[in-house]
Motif scaffolding. Structure first.
Motif, mmCIF file in Angstrom:
data_model
loop_
_atom_site.group_PDB
_atom_site.id
_atom_site.type_symbol
_atom_site.label_atom_id
_atom_site.label_comp_id
_atom_site.label_asym_id
_atom_site.label_seq_id
_atom_site.Cartn_x
_atom_site.Cartn_y
_atom_site.Cartn_z
ATOM 1 N N ARG A 756 -57.694 -38.362 20.859
ATOM 2 C CA ARG A 756 -56.801 -37.248 20.570
ATOM 3 C C ARG A 756 -57.346 -36.011 21.273
ATOM 4 N N ARG A 757 -56.577 -34.965 21.236
ATOM 5 C CA ARG A 757 -57.040 -33.708 21.829
ATOM 6 C C ARG A 757 -57.340 -32.730 20.709
ATOM 7 N N ALA A 758 -58.506 -32.111 20.803
ATOM 8 C CA ALA A 758 -58.897 -31.157 19.768
ATOM 9 C C ALA A 758 -57.868 -30.034 19.709
ATOM 10 N N GLY A 759 -57.534 -29.630 18.509
ATOM 11 C CA GLY A 759 -56.567 -28.560 18.334
ATOM 12 C C GLY A 759 -55.131 -29.039 18.302
ATOM 13 N N SER A 760 -54.940 -30.304 18.666
ATOM 14 C CA SER A 760 -53.586 -30.841 18.655
ATOM 15 C C SER A 760 -53.225 -31.268 17.236
ATOM 16 N N PRO A 761 -51.988 -31.043 16.809
ATOM 17 C CA PRO A 761 -51.602 -31.502 15.472
ATOM 18 C C PRO A 761 -51.516 -33.015 15.393
ATOM 19 N N ARG A 762 -51.501 -33.661 16.547
ATOM 20 C CA ARG A 762 -51.352 -35.114 16.560
ATOM 21 C C ARG A 762 -52.672 -35.786 16.169
ATOM 22 N N ASP A 763 -52.567 -36.811 15.346
ATOM 23 C CA ASP A 763 -53.755 -37.545 14.917
ATOM 24 C C ASP A 763 -54.196 -38.484 16.045
ATOM 25 N N TYR A 764 -55.275 -39.221 15.809
ATOM 26 C CA TYR A 764 -55.747 -40.189 16.803
ATOM 27 C C TYR A 764 -54.645 -41.200 17.126
ATOM 28 N N VAL A 765 -54.507 -41.500 18.395
ATOM 29 C CA VAL A 765 -53.600 -42.572 18.814
ATOM 30 C C VAL A 765 -54.407 -43.554 19.659
ATOM 31 N N LEU A 766 -53.888 -44.756 19.775
ATOM 32 C CA LEU A 766 -54.576 -45.762 20.585
ATOM 33 C C LEU A 766 -54.651 -45.287 22.029
ATOM 34 N N VAL A 796 -55.781 -62.131 25.623
ATOM 35 C CA VAL A 796 -56.021 -60.721 25.347
ATOM 36 C C VAL A 796 -54.772 -60.115 24.714
ATOM 37 N N THR A 797 -54.984 -59.369 23.659
ATOM 38 C CA THR A 797 -53.872 -58.632 23.060
ATOM 39 C C THR A 797 -53.260 -57.705 24.106
ATOM 40 N N GLY A 798 -51.947 -57.594 24.053
ATOM 41 C CA GLY A 798 -51.280 -56.739 25.030
ATOM 42 C C GLY A 798 -51.712 -55.288 24.906
ATOM 43 N N SER A 799 -51.705 -54.597 26.027
ATOM 44 C CA SER A 799 -52.119 -53.191 26.038
ATOM 45 C C SER A 799 -51.082 -52.321 25.325
ATOM 46 N N PRO A 800 -51.547 -51.246 24.694
ATOM 47 C CA PRO A 800 -50.604 -50.347 24.041
ATOM 48 C C PRO A 800 -49.664 -49.705 25.059
ATOM 49 N N THR A 801 -48.482 -49.470 24.637
ATOM 50 C CA THR A 801 -47.522 -48.805 25.507
ATOM 51 C C THR A 801 -46.602 -47.964 24.632
ATOM 52 N N THR A 802 -45.952 -47.047 25.254
ATOM 53 C CA THR A 802 -45.078 -46.135 24.521
ATOM 54 C C THR A 802 -43.644 -46.634 24.638
ATOM 55 N N PRO A 803 -42.973 -46.833 23.510
ATOM 56 C CA PRO A 803 -41.653 -47.475 23.581
ATOM 57 C C PRO A 803 -40.583 -46.566 24.182
ATOM 58 N N LEU A 804 -39.622 -47.171 24.781
ATOM 59 C CA LEU A 804 -38.466 -46.467 25.319
ATOM 60 C C LEU A 804 -37.487 -46.252 24.155
ATOM 61 N N VAL A 805 -37.008 -45.030 23.997
ATOM 62 C CA VAL A 805 -36.061 -44.770 22.897
ATOM 63 C C VAL A 805 -34.836 -44.038 23.447
ATOM 64 N N HIS A 806 -34.156 -44.658 24.339
ATOM 65 C CA HIS A 806 -33.017 -43.994 24.980
ATOM 66 C C HIS A 806 -31.831 -43.880 24.015
ATOM 67 N N GLU A 807 -31.382 -42.653 23.795
ATOM 68 C CA GLU A 807 -30.153 -42.429 23.012
ATOM 69 C C GLU A 807 -29.084 -41.821 23.903
ATOM 70 N N GLY A 823 -40.941 -42.959 22.496
ATOM 71 C CA GLY A 823 -41.304 -42.755 21.105
ATOM 72 C C GLY A 823 -42.752 -42.342 20.946
ATOM 73 N N GLU A 824 -43.344 -42.723 19.847
ATOM 74 C CA GLU A 824 -44.730 -42.369 19.572
ATOM 75 C C GLU A 824 -45.646 -42.952 20.651
ATOM 76 N N PRO A 825 -46.581 -42.158 21.154
ATOM 77 C CA PRO A 825 -47.458 -42.665 22.237
ATOM 78 C C PRO A 825 -48.219 -43.923 21.813
ATOM 79 N N ASN A 826 -48.190 -44.892 22.682
ATOM 80 C CA ASN A 826 -48.943 -46.144 22.503
ATOM 81 C C ASN A 826 -48.722 -46.783 21.124
ATOM 82 N N SER A 827 -47.500 -46.726 20.650
ATOM 83 C CA SER A 827 -47.217 -47.254 19.315
ATOM 84 C C SER A 827 -46.754 -48.707 19.340
ATOM 85 N N VAL A 828 -46.480 -49.263 20.483
ATOM 86 C CA VAL A 828 -46.144 -50.694 20.575
ATOM 87 C C VAL A 828 -47.053 -51.317 21.636
#
Lengths: 896, 333
Positions: A756-766, A796-807, A823-828
């Motif tokens: 994560r980045r210090a100061g960012s409201p976002r919590d740790y992500v993969l 090997v487990t697949g690498s994390p990736t960020t899902p496409l959420v096209h609306e 969507g959420e970074p590296n959530s799938v």
């Protein structure tokens, strides 16, 4: 000789020494005293094999005598530093009283002292004592001194010659040469050059040569009366291609140090014999897509792991970005890999360390190899130059540039299209030391020297001109480095010192259209590693590690948006070209102090590394305390733990003022901890389980802050120390060391890597490097007839990736591009990766050389693994980029 | 060195991607699209810069606001070839954060500037007082422009308005199940290097809209009112008439407030409602300073049938200006 009514004879038929096909274990007690323990870089090597000076006949067991039995008893003999036998263990018992008889006899043997790194040292050898039952002779045979049987009245003759390994031309030492089966027949042992001299009766002689690791050699010679017959015998190895040296097993101070021998480095399927890629098969190392060779160790970025070549950092690991590594496998002795928790002598890395050790050139005669494959040809030569001086040289040159025009299609634009990648590399090492057979003088210091040079050059030229092309493209990229290193090892009593200065030059050039950018870097450095082996409870180590870099960046480049001006989205204006030249100096001086404290089963190694840097005018100071603890209640089991601070200085160029850099950057840091155990099941099979938790902080991330001054001017800094990371997991390695026919391992990693980045409201992500489960199984087995098969399977487990959420489509009228909504970074994750690679080697043994051909087939069952994804231009649909399909690679290698 | 290595790896990765490319292409207009957006004028430049934005009532601000309050004309080029003239609902929004493409950030000021129903073609919003958006009219009458959206944009801008305040205009169009948000940025800038007319040195001038003087097809002029007959599989070469004299030299401030002289290098995006262009876009200068020839080839595609074809050529000057030409042809296999 034993005699009796039945005139039983004992034939010490096979005298086994050196090049033991069993694991190259060494006497446990030898480790503390004979290993220089220079914290990882130096491996003790047997420089003089022990010779049997005094042989003792075993008493033929009565039971065996009654049954008229023959037998062979294989034993492990521990020879003390004075040449006496200190321990005998039966490895392959024969029963019927043979074992006890053999052990009793061998305990009375006397050898000349073996030497490790030129110093008398205890070693362990394999020895086979053969019992042969024969009926008593009708008449006695006169015996002469030295066991040479000469029939009285028959003229004598001398059989002299040299024993040479078939296929490799290595000299076979300590082989027993006999004339006939007569127990009283003359016999001789070959010396270091494989030479022997046998004085026996003239006439017919059924020559038999027995040497460990070689098939029994038999021939018939007619020996001239009162003359000399000179011969050369080529002995057939039992296992073709197997070569190693006896060396001490290094004591582990680090919690995890994984070592690969040269044999393993070259034969793991799917790695093309590339030593750095082999490391990717160990626990703690994530898989890279498309077979790229970068090392992602315990979730750290590739640049956080340093690769050393004999202790000197390699600025460039792979040719052409992801091609073969710049390290020629033939030139290597071994590779040590520390996934974390390494000792205080290493620094400037917050990930892991790879230390590639080169080998000394041959001292018996000249040898070499030529390897040819689709990409390049490499040549390796090693030879003694004069007595006491040996040299090894390796070089490689690609010919992709010559072959590509035949493969590439015609220019679709009807103009000229050239893609010319080219690379070469070289390594040279010259060793100076004691002359062969030179006696050691007690109380005098021992010195060994070597100098080494190595380098690499890559160029990529792309030219696309003419035809229907709207814009001519010309791209020239070059990366080059040279290094020269010296190494002086000094030993005196309980002190060992290794001093290694080095110098080097790096170049990186980029010419693109009218822009031209060149980076020239000059490097100077030195290492000193000193060890004092005070007593059995305390070993002290200290040293320094100095590095100076002078970087000159110069060229002609356009004004770049984001660096000098604020760009407009999608803008590609014609801007001014600017000449520039920038100079960067970076000095980093580090000293370290470390001690091994040993009390019974406990060993504790506290250490500290302190560094003072001046990087592009900025001073930085770091202190890195480290601690290793090991509890070894038995020979086969050990508990281990470590904790320590590791840092990595910022590159000089990143300390540029805004907008090019951020002068306030400090060292990146990682606090690494680990806990685990080792269990050795047999001499060859062992298990290592290690858990780890690494916390990284002050990581350099981009972009940096923007400062606005009262006059309206802006400072947009490129970087900030605001990156945070953590990685934790479990590594399991079940390994079968190299034995006569097999090596392999099963590696499993349970891993979690977050940032994560210090100061960012976002919590740790993969992180993108997170791969939860990494399972790798590697095995290679030698079959008869020169075949060897190897396999590697990976899941090997697949690498994390960020899902496409096209609306809906999101269009930028400025850039004429669509924003891809995610969507959420590296959530799938991408689908799991699995692949089987196979390798088959076949070698043909000729008298003076060996021809080895191999087929290395990647992705045997053509698994459709997803290596990357991309979307259509509107970000509506995601497409998968498959990995490398089934890919057979054929290679040929000649060794002499 | 790491970056150089990445170049080599990137070349390889792009090669792999090229092997498995999707069939849909930007130049192939087959559903609802926004192909370009222009504002007239393309840039509003105050005669001098205000570095102390807290002095919102100072004379410089008032002078700037005189320019910045100029109404603009907004035009979007909407293509809907499969819609057969169906109704397309639209809304035009502006808000404080250019990163908010849909003006939906909670708590951020946002303003609906217009809306209604249209059909494919040009959507025009006249006399748009974008620079005055959010201004309290009563206070403005007293010379106080505070509350203007411009200042909200400035506060959220990491560059704090350096070079220009870029106010977003976000167009939302919807027809059937197709929905697009299209963003145009309007630069509100100032002259960093004011000087007397005729005085030596670089001069900053507001941008002038780029306009292609015309276009040719297979080397023949292609007039706006002409339906050109095209036959066969092509490709047919489309090229603009010479326009190099229209590309402006312009000056921009460096971060150290030094003038940087630059020249526009126009880019043209090519579109048709049948077949595709290759390349999809041409022009501009690359990092090596080499300009690309503006030219493209149109191919009707292997499965195409006889059809009246509409072509659009959208030109961008790389500093916020853009315009387009529309042409027609009748294609036979």
């Amino acid at each position: 000789m034993a005699r009796g009514p039945l005139s039983l004879s004992l034939l010490p038929w096979v005298f086994v020494l050196c090049a033991a096909p069993l694991p190259t274990w060494a006497y446990e007690g030898a480790v503390r005293h004979d290993e220089p323990a220079d914290a990882g870089i130096h491996v003790p090597v047997l420089t003089r094999a022990p010779e049997l000076l005094h042989f003792v006949d075993a008493v033929y067991p009565e039971e065996a005598k009654a049954l008229q039995l023959d037998a062979s008893v294989k034993m492990a003999i521990t020879i003390g530093a004075d040449g006496s036998v200190t321990d005998v263990q039966v490895l392959e018992p024969a029963g019927h009283g043979f074992d006890e008889a053999a052990v009793a006899a061998v305990k009375q043997f006397q050898f000349s002292p073996a030497e490790v790194d030129g110093v008398p040292a205890p070693v362990q050898i394999e020895y086979v004592y053969n019992f042969r039952f024969t009926l008593p002779p009708d008449a006695g045979t006169p015996e002469t001194d030295g066991g040479v049987a000469v029939d009285a009245g028959v003229p004598t003759s001398t059989l002299t010659g040299q024993l040479i390994a078939r296929g490799s031309r290595h000299r076979v030492q300590a082989a027993l040469v006999r004339c006939g089966d007569d127990p009283d027949a003359a016999e001789a042992l070959s010396d270091e050059d494989g030479r022997f001299t046998l004085v026996t009766s003239a006439g017919g002689c059924d020559v038999k040569v027995a040497a460990n690791g070689f098939q029994l050699f038999q021939t018939h010679e007619e020996l001239p009366p009162n003359g000399t017959l000179e011969v050369r015998y080529f002995l057939m190895p039992e296992v073709v291609g197997y070569q190693t040296v006896v060396r001490g097993q290094r004591e582990k101070k680090e919690v995890v140090r994984r070592t690969l021998e040269r044999q393993e480095l070259q034969k793991v399927p799917g790695t093309f014999g590339d030593p750095v890629r082999v490391i990717q098969n160990f626990p703690g190392v994530a898989r890279m897509p498309f077979g790229l060779g970068q090392l992602i160790v315990r979730g750290a970025a590739p640049d956080d792991t340093k690769t050393m070549f004999d202790g000197v950092e390699i600025p460039l690991l792979f040719h052409l970005g992801g091609g073969p590594s710049v390290v020629n496998a033939e030139f290597l002795d071994r590779v040590d890999f520390y996934p974390g928790g390494f000792g205080s002598r290493y620094g400037r890395a917050i990930g892991g360390i790879v230390d590639v050790a080169t080998r000394k050139g041959a001292s018996d005669t000249w040898h070499g190899s030529v390897k040819v494959d689709l990409l390049d040809t490499s040549v390796f030569l090693e030879a003694p130059v004069v007595d006491g001086v040996s040299a090894a040289v390796a070089a490689r040159r690609s010919y992709v540039d010559a072959l590509l025009p035949f493969v590439l299609p015609e220019d679709p634009e009807g103009g000229t299209l050239l893609v010319l990648p080219r690379y070469w590399d070289y390594q040279v090492r010259v060793d100076f030391g004691a002359k062969r057979g030179e006696d050691l003088v007690p109380g005098r210091p021992q010195n060994r020297f070597y100098v080494m040079a190595f380098g690499s050059d890559d160029t990529l030229q792309v030219v696309a001109t003419g035809g229907g092309r709207n814009r001519d493209v010309s791209l020239d990229v070059e990366t080059l480095f040279h290094r020269m290193k010296g190494d002086w090892t000094w030993r005196f009593g309980k002190m060992t010192s290794v001093f290694a200065p080095y110098a080097g030059y790096d170049k990186a050039g980029l010419a693109f259209g009218e822009a031209d950018l060149d980076l020239d870097r000059y490097n100077l450095g030195a290492r000193e590693d000193f060890e004092l082996d005070l007593d059995e409870h305390l070993v002290m180590r200290a040293g320094f590690d100095l590095q100076f870099q002078h970087l000159v960046a110069h060229g002609e480049v356009p004004v770049v948006s984001g660096f000098q001006v604020r760009g407009w989205p999608g803008a590609e204006p014609k801007t001014e070209m600017e000449d520039f030249e920038r100079t960067f100096n970076a000095f980093d001086g580090a000293g370290y102090l470390e001690a091994d404290l040993k009390f019974g089963p406990f060993s504790i190694t506290p250490g500290i590394r302190a560094s003072q840097s001046r990087i592009h005018g900025q001073y930085r100071h770091m202190e890195e305390p480290r601690l290793f603890v090991r509890f070894q209640p038995t020979d086969r089991f050990a508990l281990k733990a470590s904790a320590g601070l590791y840092t990595q200085p910022p590159d000089a160029a990143t300390l540029e003022p805004a907008p090019l850099g951020s002068p306030f950057l400090v060292h990146e840091k990682a606090f690494q901890t680990s806990l685990g155990f080792e269990q050795r099941f047999t001499d060859a099979i062992h298990l290592d389980v290690t858990g780890y938790y690494n916390r990284r902080y002050d990581l350099i991330v981009s972009p940096g802050p923007i400062e606005v001054h009262p006059d309206g001017s802006r400072e947009e800094f490129q970087y900030a120390n605001e990156g945070l990371g953590r990685a934790y997991g479990l590594e399991v390695l079940l390994r079968h060391d190299i034995t006569e026919r097999f090596f392999g391992w099963i590696a499993y990693t349970l891993n979690r890597s977050e940032a994560r980045r210090a100061g960012s409201p976002r919590d740790y992500v993969l992180t993108s490097f997170d791969q939860t489960h990494i399972l790798t199984a590697v095995g290679s087995y030698r079959l008869p007839w020169g075949f060897e098969v190897g396999a590697r399977f990976r899941y090997v487990t697949g690498s994390p990736t960020t899902p496409l959420v096209h609306e809906y489509d999101q269009y930028s009228a400025e850039t004429n591009r669509f924003r891809v909504a995610r969507g959420e970074p590296n959530s799938v994750r991408q689908p799991p990766f699995h692949q089987l690679d196979l390798r088959i080697d076949k070698n043909w043994l000729f008298e003076s050389w060996t021809l080895d051909t191999y087929v290395d087939v990647q992705n045997v069952y053509n698994a459709q693994n997803v290596e990357a994804t991309y979307t259509d231009y509107r970000g509506r649909v995601e497409y998968e980029v498959p990995g490398i399909p089934i890919l057979p690679v054929i290679g040929v290698k000649g060794t002499f | 060195m790491t970056r150089l290595r990445l170049i080599v790896v990137a070349v390889g990765a792009l090669t792999l991607v090229a092997c498995v490319g999707p069939e849909d292409r930007p130049s192939k207009v087959h559903d609802l699209r926004v192909l370009g957006v222009r504002t007239d004028p393309p840039e509003l430049m105050a005669p001098a810069c205000i570095f102390d934005v807290s002095a919102a009532q100072g004379p410089l601000v008032q002078q700037a606001f005189t320019i910045w309050s100029t109404p603009i004309r907004y035009t979007a080029l909407i293509a809907d070839p499969a819609g057969n003239g169906r109704e397309i609902s639209w809304e035009l929004w502006t808000c404080a954060d250019p990163g908010d493409r849909t003006c939906s950030n909670e708590g951020d000021p946002r303003f609906r500037l217009g809306g209604g129903v249209t059909v494919g073609g040009e959507l025009v919003v006249e006399q748009l007082p974008l620079g005055l958006t959010g201004v309290d009219i009563d206070r403005l009458a007293n010379g106080d422009p505070s509350g203007a959206l411009l200042f909200e944009v400035l506060q959220r801008d990491p560059y704090k308005g350096f070079d220009s305040i870029r106010v977003p205009l976000n167009l939302h169009v919807k027809a059937g199940d197709e929905e697009i948000w299209a963003q145009k940025l309007v630069p509100y800038s100032c002259n960093y290097f004011p000087k007397a007319e005729g005085a030596p040195g670089p001069t900053m001038r507001p941008n002038v809209q780029p306009e292609l003087p015309g276009v040719t097809i297979d080397g023949k002029p292609w007039r706006e009112d002409e339906v050109v007959a095209l036959t066969g599989p092509g490709p047919f070469v489309a090229e603009p008439l010479p326009y190099e004299d229209l590309e402006e030299n312009f000056v921009r401030p460096s971060f150290q407030l030094e003038p940087v002289e630059t020249k526009e290098s126009w880019k043209v995006a090519w579109y048709a409602d049948l077949g595709f262009f290759s390349p999809e876009e041409s022009g501009g200068a690359n990092l090596g300073g080499v300009e690309e020839r503006v030219r493209s080839e149109w191919s009707p595609g292997s499965t195409a049938t006889e059809k009246d074809v509409t072509f659009w050529f959208v030109v961008r000057d790389g500093r916020g200006g853009q315009s387009w030409l529309t042409r027609h042809a009748h294609w036979r296999p």
